[in-house]
Scaffold this motif. Structure first.
Motif, PDB file in Angstrom:
ATOM      1  N   GLN A  56       0.875  -1.160   0.000  1.00  0.00           N
ATOM      2  CA  GLN A  56       0.000   0.000   0.000  1.00  0.00           C
ATOM      3  C   GLN A  56       0.914   1.211   0.000  1.00  0.00           C
ATOM      4  N   GLU A 114      -2.996   7.284  -4.171  1.00  0.00           N
ATOM      5  CA  GLU A 114      -2.675   6.085  -3.396  1.00  0.00           C
ATOM      6  C   GLU A 114      -2.934   4.852  -4.244  1.00  0.00           C
ATOM      7  N   ARG A 151      -2.851   0.323  -4.105  1.00  0.00           N
ATOM      8  CA  ARG A 151      -2.689  -0.955  -3.418  1.00  0.00           C
ATOM      9  C   ARG A 151      -2.374  -1.980  -4.492  1.00  0.00           C
TER      10      ARG A 151
END
Length: 137
Positions: free
Chosen positions: A93, A107, A109
């Motif tokens: 992550q 962001e 993941r």
């Protein structure tokens, strides 16, 4: 993001931006890859060590959320943690912050699997697993 993370700092070069003067959406994956490579290098287990063992960490799943644009010459920090560590895979992550404002810009993941050069899943080297545990969130 809680837990201990690895910090990677970088200044955005001109070649990463598009005609809209922001980082092209696909190029964020370059930035996140640079941060993951640096994490492994800082642990003393960089990609040359994986290649020497004929192993590669292949991305099998990715989810990216874009919150605000990053532009040419912006200084950024990418924080990487590991939500999940398995015998053959690592989930990363990563959060990209604009250094000047500390605002979260993007962001991701990523789920990776350890494969050999023939494409067969193989266990992560135990030494690498031991080093990655430090970044488990």
């Amino acid at each position: 993001m809680a837990g201990k993370g690895h910090r990677f700092s970088y200044r955005i070069p001109l070649f990463e931006v598009d005609m809209g003067q922001a980082v092209y959406h696909g190029n964020y994956f370059h930035l996140f890859e640079l941060a993951r490579e640096q994490l492994l290098r800082d642990l003393g287990f960089g990609y040359p060590e994986l290649v020497a063992r004929q192993i590669h960490l292949a991305v099998v799943e990715a989810h990216c959320r874009y919150r605000q644009p990053v532009r040419y010459d912006d200084q950024i920090d990418i924080i990487t943690v590991i939500p999940s560590l398995k015998s053959r895979g690592v989930q990363f992550q990563q959060q990209l912050f604009l250094t000047a404002t500390r605002k979260l810009a993007t962001e991701v993941r990523l789920t990776t699997i350890s494969i050999d050069f023939s494409g067969k899943p193989v266990p992560l080297p135990p030494e690498l697993r031991q080093k990655l545990v430090v970044f488990i969130d």
